[in-house]
Design a protein around this motif. Structure first.
Motif, PDB file in Angstrom:
ATOM      1  N   ARG A 181      72.155  64.658  11.905  1.00  0.00           N
ATOM      2  CA  ARG A 181      71.500  65.257  13.072  1.00  0.00           C
ATOM      3  C   ARG A 181      70.497  64.284  13.639  1.00  0.00           C
ATOM      4  N   GLU A 183      66.664  64.238  16.091  1.00  0.00           N
ATOM      5  CA  GLU A 183      65.636  64.928  16.860  1.00  0.00           C
ATOM      6  C   GLU A 183      65.355  64.080  18.083  1.00  0.00           C
ATOM      7  N   ARG A 212      64.330  59.155  19.947  1.00  0.00           N
ATOM      8  CA  ARG A 212      65.244  59.824  19.032  1.00  0.00           C
ATOM      9  C   ARG A 212      65.044  59.320  17.610  1.00  0.00           C
TER      10      ARG A 212
ATOM     11  N   GLU B  83      66.337  74.855  16.854  1.00  0.00           N
ATOM     12  CA  GLU B  83      67.269  73.766  16.664  1.00  0.00           C
ATOM     13  C   GLU B  83      68.195  73.588  17.851  1.00  0.00           C
ATOM     14  N   VAL B 239      67.048  69.350  18.876  1.00  0.00           N
ATOM     15  CA  VAL B 239      67.805  68.803  17.758  1.00  0.00           C
ATOM     16  C   VAL B 239      69.258  68.693  18.188  1.00  0.00           C
ATOM     17  N   HIS B 241      73.318  67.738  17.195  1.00  0.00           N
ATOM     18  CA  HIS B 241      74.263  67.643  16.086  1.00  0.00           C
ATOM     19  C   HIS B 241      75.482  66.846  16.530  1.00  0.00           C
TER      20      HIS B 241
END
Lengths: 242, 242
Positions: A181, A183, A212, B83, B239, B241
């Motif tokens: 993942r 952020e 990031r 998230e 966040v 993914h």
DNA sequence: AAGTGGTCTAGACCACCGC
DNA sequence: CGGTGGTCTAGACCACTTA
């Protein structure tokens, strides 16, 4: 996938999901086209309506289908399918936007981590870091200026890769780094004197600043990136849910 | 919100969602704590299990709750809740950031939709629109300038609400508008001469421009918002993914 | 063993859409 | 009007967790 196996430990609703997914993948159903109705699936596969409904609702949630009250359920367009914010490389991001990505490496050095980078990556100051500064072009014109700070331990495998054309993430994946993942933060700013030339816009132009931190599958950060995107060429779109 | 109103046109599962959301908001339920079981809700409110289940499943999908087989259903941590980027009101957003939100209404008018607003909301040009222009303050200082365009048909119920202190979304929810999702875009820009005074920064300062289209449960857009956020006070974090 | 969520049934009535 | 999805019921059996 001819039908639904009642004996299987795989739930019926899940088997139906796979069947519908298959139909879409094999283009028996195309974007915008209606899928069979809930009651149609019930009859065809001998399941109850709530079960068919669960399969369809989950595919709607995943963005593969959409429903219209009184009309039916339809296959979503591809662009609607990618609704949720996904972690992609610059290369992939540009491809999704219909542009061709390329890069020019400005600097590439191994150096000890400074206080900011050390804090962002959760390592001791002085840990060896690969700093990579690149101009990211889209269709041959500057889109962003990007500085990556990679843990040297992780990055050393890609040192000799051709980062001008290829994707860093592609190289990392080949080297066995599994990305879990990231952020990411967005902020507005201005293009500095030093950046203006590389980006091909005047100093003081608006810019989207993106930061990031990327984590591997053990939840360890291995990359800290700061980017400056030209505001006249770049915007970010996401879908929010309540 | 004492119970579930069987006579109400609002579905029972949706009323239960609101009840659970309320419990979390009022901190009767804290992060990591178990919520009542499905069967407990059934008894308490006289509804069937599938109905309770639908309410809970949707909140799980939205990231507010998580389930563990055989153990129970629990309130998610805030950071997990955020998230996937969550759709929140300005009021809630500021609260999450530890600031107090307030607003000053600059303009509030009913007018016919222009070409841009009509296209964004998918209605005919000339459809009646409530335009609401507000300065949004955080801890008493300007944070953003926001212009909402609401379908008058939807917004008329909240015309007399106290929009200076309260949340528009709160009012809409009370009025029975069910928000399903929003498409939001982020872009960098500069503060204009006209905006500078309201925001308390010089013209030409960097600003984060946010646009949003909000959809109800029938996938009909009912709100189009353009906001200008002060870059020195606001950044967005999400966040991602893979 | 008791309680939880996971799956499933066979119905029901409703609102909405297109004909 | 008939067909669609939206909501709802009152049960059922299962796998899993905890005590």
């Amino acid at each position: 996938m001819a039908g639904i196996d009642t004996e299987s430990p795989v739930p019926k609703y899940y088997q139906l999901k796979e069947i519908i997914r298959d139909m879409i993948e094999k283009e028996e159903l195309r974007a915008g086209q209606a899928i069979p109705s809930e009651r149609e699936f019930c009859e065809r596969y001998g399941i109850s309506r709530m079960t068919a409904r669960q399969a369809i609702m989950e595919l709607v949630n995943e963005g593969l289908l959409y429903r219209e009250q009184g009309r039916g359920t339809f296959v979503a367009e591809k662009k609607l399918q990618q609704e949720a914010a996904r972690l992609t490389s610059f290369t992939q991001d540009m491809r999704d936007r219909g542009m061709r990505a390329s890069s020019r490496v400005l600097e590439m050095e191994v150096e000890p981590a400074g206080p900011v980078v050390a804090r962002m990556l959760g390592v001791d100051r002085g840990t060896r870091i690969l700093r990579l500064r690149r101009v990211r072009d889209a269709d041959g014109e500057p889109m962003a200026l990007e500085t990556s700070h990679l843990l040297y331990e992780v990055a050393k495998g890609v040192l000799d890769a051709d980062l001008a054309s290829g994707s860093l993430y592609e190289e990392l994946r080949k080297a066995g780094v599994r990305i879990a993942r990231a952020e990411q933060s967005y902020e507005a700013g201005l293009v500095s004197e030093a950046e203006a030339g590389h980006l091909g816009v005047p100093a003081g132009s608006p810019a989207l600043l993106i930061e990031r931190i990327t984590f591997d599958e053990n939840d360890r950060p291995f990359e800290y990136v700061k980017s400056t995107y030209r505001a006249d060429r770049y915007r970010v779109t996401t879908v929010l849910h309540p």
